[in-house]
Design a protein around this motif. Structure first.
Motif, PDB file in Angstrom:
ATOM      1  N   CYS A  22       0.940  -1.186   0.011  1.00  0.00           N
ATOM      2  CA  CYS A  22       0.113   0.110   0.089  1.00  0.00           C
ATOM      3  C   CYS A  22       0.815   1.202   0.028  1.00  0.00           C
ATOM      4  CB  CYS A  22      -0.915  -0.082   1.241  1.00  0.00           C
ATOM      5  SG  CYS A  22      -1.992   1.540   1.414  1.00  0.00           S
ATOM      6  N   PRO A  23       0.721   2.353  -0.681  1.00  0.00           N
ATOM      7  CA  PRO A  23      -0.410   2.544  -1.580  1.00  0.00           C
ATOM      8  C   PRO A  23      -0.342   1.993  -3.017  1.00  0.00           C
ATOM      9  CG  PRO A  23       0.892   4.511  -1.480  1.00  0.00           C
ATOM     10  CD  PRO A  23       1.451   3.414  -0.968  1.00  0.00           C
ATOM     11  N   LEU A  26      -3.191   0.604  -5.399  1.00  0.00           N
ATOM     12  CA  LEU A  26      -4.599   1.496  -5.581  1.00  0.00           C
ATOM     13  C   LEU A  26      -3.737   2.412  -6.744  1.00  0.00           C
ATOM     14  CD1 LEU A  26      -7.068   2.652  -4.909  1.00  0.00           C
ATOM     15  CD2 LEU A  26      -6.032   4.005  -3.067  1.00  0.00           C
ATOM     16  N   LEU A  27      -2.464   2.738  -6.568  1.00  0.00           N
ATOM     17  CA  LEU A  27      -2.007   3.758  -7.693  1.00  0.00           C
ATOM     18  C   LEU A  27      -1.930   3.076  -9.080  1.00  0.00           C
ATOM     19  CD1 LEU A  27       0.876   5.513  -5.910  1.00  0.00           C
ATOM     20  CD2 LEU A  27      -1.134   6.511  -6.488  1.00  0.00           C
ATOM     21  N   LYS A  30      -5.217   3.042 -10.537  1.00  0.00           N
ATOM     22  CA  LYS A  30      -5.629   4.605 -11.085  1.00  0.00           C
ATOM     23  C   LYS A  30      -4.998   4.561 -12.346  1.00  0.00           C
ATOM     24  CE  LYS A  30      -6.007   9.006 -10.996  1.00  0.00           C
ATOM     25  NZ  LYS A  30      -7.353   9.343 -11.830  1.00  0.00           N
ATOM     26  N   LYS A  31      -3.695   4.402 -12.562  1.00  0.00           N
ATOM     27  CA  LYS A  31      -2.961   4.604 -13.695  1.00  0.00           C
ATOM     28  C   LYS A  31      -3.720   3.779 -14.776  1.00  0.00           C
ATOM     29  CE  LYS A  31       1.161   4.856 -11.474  1.00  0.00           C
ATOM     30  NZ  LYS A  31       2.779   4.780 -11.397  1.00  0.00           N
ATOM     31  N   TRP A  58     -12.737   2.697  -3.386  1.00  0.00           N
ATOM     32  CA  TRP A  58     -12.171   3.652  -4.527  1.00  0.00           C
ATOM     33  C   TRP A  58     -13.318   3.745  -5.491  1.00  0.00           C
ATOM     34  CZ3 TRP A  58     -10.018   2.146  -9.438  1.00  0.00           C
ATOM     35  CH2 TRP A  58      -9.432   3.039 -10.002  1.00  0.00           C
ATOM     36  N   GLN A  62     -15.109   6.807  -7.231  1.00  0.00           N
ATOM     37  CA  GLN A  62     -14.686   7.228  -8.728  1.00  0.00           C
ATOM     38  C   GLN A  62     -16.099   6.752  -9.478  1.00  0.00           C
ATOM     39  OE1 GLN A  62     -11.322   8.202  -9.605  1.00  0.00           O
ATOM     40  NE2 GLN A  62     -11.916   9.101  -7.504  1.00  0.00           N
TER      41      GLN A  62
ATOM     42  N   VAL B  23       2.158   8.430   1.620  1.00  0.00           N
ATOM     43  CA  VAL B  23       1.166   7.445   1.534  1.00  0.00           C
ATOM     44  C   VAL B  23      -0.059   8.196   1.098  1.00  0.00           C
ATOM     45  CG1 VAL B  23      -0.140   5.379   2.554  1.00  0.00           C
ATOM     46  CG2 VAL B  23       2.429   5.661   2.440  1.00  0.00           C
ATOM     47  N   SER B  26      -0.427  10.042  -1.812  1.00  0.00           N
ATOM     48  CA  SER B  26      -0.826   9.151  -2.954  1.00  0.00           C
ATOM     49  C   SER B  26      -2.314   8.492  -2.910  1.00  0.00           C
ATOM     50  CB  SER B  26       0.153   8.034  -2.858  1.00  0.00           C
ATOM     51  OG  SER B  26       1.468   8.407  -2.708  1.00  0.00           O
ATOM     52  N   ALA B  30      -4.916   9.216  -5.903  1.00  0.00           N
ATOM     53  CA  ALA B  30      -5.641   7.864  -6.639  1.00  0.00           C
ATOM     54  C   ALA B  30      -7.106   8.328  -6.872  1.00  0.00           C
ATOM     55  CB  ALA B  30      -5.622   6.653  -5.865  1.00  0.00           C
ATOM     56  N   MET B  31      -7.514   9.465  -5.819  1.00  0.00           N
ATOM     57  CA  MET B  31      -9.008   9.644  -5.649  1.00  0.00           C
ATOM     58  C   MET B  31      -9.194  10.903  -6.252  1.00  0.00           C
ATOM     59  SD  MET B  31      -9.798   8.247  -1.943  1.00  0.00           S
ATOM     60  CE  MET B  31     -11.550   8.291  -1.912  1.00  0.00           C
ATOM     61  N   ILE B  92       0.103  12.536 -11.012  1.00  0.00           N
ATOM     62  CA  ILE B  92      -1.232  11.989 -11.306  1.00  0.00           C
ATOM     63  C   ILE B  92      -2.224  12.900 -11.241  1.00  0.00           C
ATOM     64  CG2 ILE B  92      -2.984  10.288 -10.446  1.00  0.00           C
ATOM     65  CD1 ILE B  92      -0.302   8.617  -9.492  1.00  0.00           C
TER      66      ILE B  92
END
Lengths: 83, 141
Positions: A22-23, A26-27, A30-31, A58, A62, B23, B26, B30-31, B92
Protein backbone atom coordinates in the motif's frame (compact mmCIF):
# COMPACT_ATOMS: atom_id res chain seq x y z
CA UNK A 1 -20.89 -11.93 -8.32
CA UNK A 2 -19.90 -15.50 -7.48
CA UNK A 3 -16.32 -16.67 -7.90
CA UNK A 4 -17.44 -18.68 -10.94
CA UNK A 5 -19.03 -15.65 -12.57
CA UNK A 6 -15.90 -13.62 -11.87
CA UNK A 7 -13.72 -16.36 -13.39
CA UNK A 8 -15.80 -16.21 -16.55
CA UNK A 9 -15.50 -12.44 -17.08
CA UNK A 10 -13.75 -11.07 -20.13
CA UNK A 11 -10.98 -9.02 -18.57
CA UNK A 12 -9.67 -6.21 -20.76
CA UNK A 13 -6.86 -5.17 -18.45
CA UNK A 14 -5.04 -7.13 -15.77
CA UNK A 15 -2.90 -5.10 -13.39
CA UNK A 16 -0.31 -7.11 -11.49
CA UNK A 17 0.51 -5.10 -8.36
CA UNK A 18 1.67 -8.07 -6.29
CA UNK A 19 5.18 -6.64 -5.96
CA UNK A 20 4.03 -3.51 -4.14
CA UNK A 21 2.68 -2.61 -0.72
CA UNK A 22 0.00 0.00 0.00
CA UNK A 23 -0.51 2.49 -1.69
CA UNK A 24 1.09 0.77 -4.71
CA UNK A 25 -1.91 -1.33 -5.85
CA UNK A 26 -4.30 1.63 -5.63
CA UNK A 27 -1.95 3.82 -7.66
CA UNK A 28 -1.47 1.04 -10.24
CA UNK A 29 -5.26 0.75 -10.52
CA UNK A 30 -5.61 4.50 -10.90
CA UNK A 31 -3.02 4.61 -13.68
CA UNK A 32 -4.45 1.59 -15.52
CA UNK A 33 -8.11 2.66 -15.44
CA UNK A 34 -7.29 5.42 -17.90
CA UNK A 35 -6.19 2.86 -20.49
CA UNK A 36 -9.55 1.06 -20.81
CA UNK A 37 -12.95 2.13 -22.13
CA UNK A 38 -16.17 2.57 -20.11
CA UNK A 39 -17.90 -0.80 -19.69
CA UNK A 40 -14.65 -2.73 -19.93
CA UNK A 41 -13.43 -4.86 -17.04
CA UNK A 42 -10.17 -4.60 -15.14
CA UNK A 43 -8.72 -6.93 -12.54
CA UNK A 44 -6.12 -5.92 -9.96
CA UNK A 45 -3.82 -8.57 -8.53
CA UNK A 46 -2.57 -7.68 -5.08
CA UNK A 47 -0.89 -9.54 -2.24
CA UNK A 48 -1.72 -6.65 0.09
CA UNK A 49 -4.60 -7.44 2.46
CA UNK A 50 -5.71 -3.79 2.52
CA UNK A 51 -6.27 -3.63 -1.24
CA UNK A 52 -9.44 -5.72 -1.08
CA UNK A 53 -10.96 -3.01 1.09
CA UNK A 54 -9.35 -0.07 -0.72
CA UNK A 55 -10.42 -0.90 -4.26
CA UNK A 56 -14.18 -1.27 -3.53
CA UNK A 57 -14.12 2.09 -1.65
CA UNK A 58 -12.18 3.67 -4.47
CA UNK A 59 -14.73 2.33 -6.98
CA UNK A 60 -17.58 3.88 -4.99
CA UNK A 61 -15.86 7.26 -4.93
CA UNK A 62 -14.84 7.17 -8.57
CA UNK A 63 -18.15 5.79 -9.83
CA UNK A 64 -16.79 2.45 -11.13
CA UNK A 65 -18.61 -0.80 -10.43
CA UNK A 66 -16.87 -3.17 -8.03
CA UNK A 67 -17.67 -6.71 -9.14
CA UNK A 68 -16.02 -8.91 -6.53
CA UNK A 69 -12.81 -10.52 -5.30
CA UNK A 70 -11.36 -13.98 -5.72
CA UNK A 71 -8.87 -15.11 -3.12
CA UNK A 72 -6.03 -17.06 -4.69
CA UNK A 73 -3.11 -18.61 -2.87
CA UNK A 74 -1.19 -15.64 -1.45
CA UNK A 75 -2.96 -12.90 -3.40
CA UNK A 76 -6.32 -11.42 -4.37
CA UNK A 77 -7.93 -10.87 -7.77
CA UNK A 78 -10.16 -7.81 -7.53
CA UNK A 79 -12.57 -7.14 -10.40
CA UNK A 80 -14.21 -3.90 -11.44
CA UNK A 81 -16.06 -2.40 -14.39
CA UNK A 82 -15.13 1.08 -15.58
CA UNK A 83 -17.99 3.58 -15.62
CA UNK B 1 -18.31 16.13 -10.21
CA UNK B 2 -15.95 18.74 -8.82
CA UNK B 3 -12.84 17.21 -7.28
CA UNK B 4 -12.42 17.28 -3.52
CA UNK B 5 -9.65 19.37 -2.08
CA UNK B 6 -7.12 18.36 0.56
CA UNK B 7 -4.94 20.81 2.44
CA UNK B 8 -1.89 19.41 4.23
CA UNK B 9 0.23 21.36 6.70
CA UNK B 10 3.55 19.52 6.55
CA UNK B 11 5.52 20.51 9.63
CA UNK B 12 7.61 17.38 9.99
CA UNK B 13 11.15 16.85 8.78
CA UNK B 14 11.24 13.25 10.00
CA UNK B 15 11.60 10.39 7.57
CA UNK B 16 8.83 8.27 9.11
CA UNK B 17 6.23 11.05 9.07
CA UNK B 18 7.30 12.23 5.61
CA UNK B 19 6.76 8.67 4.38
CA UNK B 20 3.29 8.63 5.97
CA UNK B 21 2.51 11.96 4.28
CA UNK B 22 3.65 10.44 0.99
CA UNK B 23 1.22 7.53 1.39
CA UNK B 24 -1.65 9.87 2.26
CA UNK B 25 -1.14 12.14 -0.75
CA UNK B 26 -0.76 9.08 -2.99
CA UNK B 27 -4.23 8.03 -1.85
CA UNK B 28 -5.52 11.52 -2.55
CA UNK B 29 -3.98 11.31 -6.02
CA UNK B 30 -5.70 7.98 -6.69
CA UNK B 31 -9.00 9.62 -5.75
CA UNK B 32 -8.41 12.64 -8.02
CA UNK B 33 -8.29 15.09 -5.16
CA UNK B 34 -6.65 18.46 -5.55
CA UNK B 35 -3.88 18.74 -2.96
CA UNK B 36 -2.24 21.82 -1.51
CA UNK B 37 0.79 21.15 0.68
CA UNK B 38 2.19 23.88 2.91
CA UNK B 39 5.70 22.98 4.00
CA UNK B 40 6.34 24.44 7.44
CA UNK B 41 9.37 24.66 9.76
CA UNK B 42 11.10 21.26 9.89
CA UNK B 43 9.51 20.25 6.62
CA UNK B 44 11.31 23.02 4.76
CA UNK B 45 14.65 21.62 5.89
CA UNK B 46 13.77 18.20 4.45
CA UNK B 47 12.81 19.88 1.17
CA UNK B 48 16.24 21.45 0.84
CA UNK B 49 18.03 20.27 -2.30
CA UNK B 50 20.96 18.83 -0.32
CA UNK B 51 18.67 16.79 1.97
CA UNK B 52 15.50 15.37 0.32
CA UNK B 53 15.91 11.63 -0.03
CA UNK B 54 19.16 11.49 1.92
CA UNK B 55 17.71 9.58 4.88
CA UNK B 56 21.04 9.88 6.70
CA UNK B 57 20.24 13.56 7.19
CA UNK B 58 16.70 12.96 8.46
CA UNK B 59 15.59 11.81 11.89
CA UNK B 60 12.71 9.65 13.07
CA UNK B 61 9.75 11.37 14.77
CA UNK B 62 9.03 8.28 16.84
CA UNK B 63 11.64 6.16 18.61
CA UNK B 64 14.96 7.05 16.89
CA UNK B 65 16.35 3.63 17.81
CA UNK B 66 14.02 2.06 15.23
CA UNK B 67 15.30 4.03 12.25
CA UNK B 68 17.52 1.29 10.87
CA UNK B 69 14.75 -1.32 11.12
CA UNK B 70 12.28 1.12 9.53
CA UNK B 71 14.53 1.96 6.58
CA UNK B 72 15.39 -1.71 6.04
CA UNK B 73 11.71 -2.71 6.05
CA UNK B 74 10.81 0.02 3.55
CA UNK B 75 13.52 -1.29 1.26
CA UNK B 76 12.43 -4.93 1.59
CA UNK B 77 8.79 -4.02 0.93
CA UNK B 78 9.87 -1.95 -2.10
CA UNK B 79 8.16 1.11 -0.62
CA UNK B 80 9.03 4.31 -2.43
CA UNK B 81 11.04 7.02 -0.72
CA UNK B 82 9.06 10.00 0.52
CA UNK B 83 10.31 12.17 -2.36
CA UNK B 84 9.26 9.51 -4.89
CA UNK B 85 5.77 9.38 -3.33
CA UNK B 86 5.43 13.15 -3.65
CA UNK B 87 6.76 13.11 -7.21
CA UNK B 88 4.39 10.36 -8.35
CA UNK B 89 1.38 12.06 -6.74
CA UNK B 90 2.26 15.25 -8.63
CA UNK B 91 2.31 13.30 -11.88
CA UNK B 92 -1.17 11.89 -11.25
CA UNK B 93 -3.14 14.77 -9.80
CA UNK B 94 -3.01 18.49 -9.12
CA UNK B 95 -0.56 18.68 -6.20
CA UNK B 96 0.95 22.04 -5.37
CA UNK B 97 3.81 22.30 -2.89
CA UNK B 98 4.28 25.63 -1.17
CA UNK B 99 7.31 26.36 1.00
CA UNK B 100 6.79 28.65 3.99
CA UNK B 101 9.04 31.67 3.50
CA UNK B 102 10.08 31.93 7.14
CA UNK B 103 10.89 28.22 7.36
CA UNK B 104 12.98 28.48 4.22
CA UNK B 105 15.01 31.31 5.69
CA UNK B 106 15.55 29.47 8.97
CA UNK B 107 17.21 26.62 7.07
CA UNK B 108 19.11 28.82 4.63
CA UNK B 109 16.74 28.58 1.66
CA UNK B 110 15.91 31.99 0.24
CA UNK B 111 14.83 31.05 -3.27
CA UNK B 112 12.66 28.36 -4.82
CA UNK B 113 15.78 27.00 -6.48
CA UNK B 114 17.22 26.11 -3.05
CA UNK B 115 14.56 23.40 -2.68
CA UNK B 116 13.97 20.11 -4.50
CA UNK B 117 12.29 20.56 -7.87
CA UNK B 118 8.87 19.47 -6.53
CA UNK B 119 8.36 22.81 -4.76
CA UNK B 120 6.06 25.17 -6.68
CA UNK B 121 6.45 28.43 -4.80
CA UNK B 122 7.37 30.18 -1.57
CA UNK B 123 4.45 31.63 0.33
CA UNK B 124 3.20 32.95 3.64
CA UNK B 125 0.71 31.91 6.30
CA UNK B 126 -2.14 33.75 4.59
CA UNK B 127 -1.96 31.43 1.61
CA UNK B 128 -2.00 28.37 3.87
CA UNK B 129 -5.03 29.50 5.83
CA UNK B 130 -6.95 30.54 2.71
CA UNK B 131 -6.41 27.09 1.28
CA UNK B 132 -7.28 25.40 4.60
CA UNK B 133 -10.53 27.33 4.76
CA UNK B 134 -11.62 26.07 1.34
CA UNK B 135 -10.46 22.47 1.72
CA UNK B 136 -12.71 19.44 2.25
CA UNK B 137 -9.97 17.65 4.20
CA UNK B 138 -7.41 19.34 6.43
CA UNK B 139 -4.40 17.44 7.75
CA UNK B 140 -1.40 18.49 9.76
CA UNK B 141 1.57 16.13 9.87
Amino acid sequence: MTAEELQGLKVTKSVDARGTACPGPLLEAKKAIGTIMPGEIMEVLSADEGTKVDIPKWCTKQGHEYLGTIEESGYFRIFLKKS
Amino acid sequence: MESKKMCLGLFTGSVDKLTAAGVVISGAAAMDMKVDIYVLLQGARAFRKDIGDDAGKLQMAENPALKEEFMESLKNLKVKTWVEFFREAKEITDVKIHICGLAGKIWGGEKLDDFIDLADDICGIGAYLSSAEEADINLFI
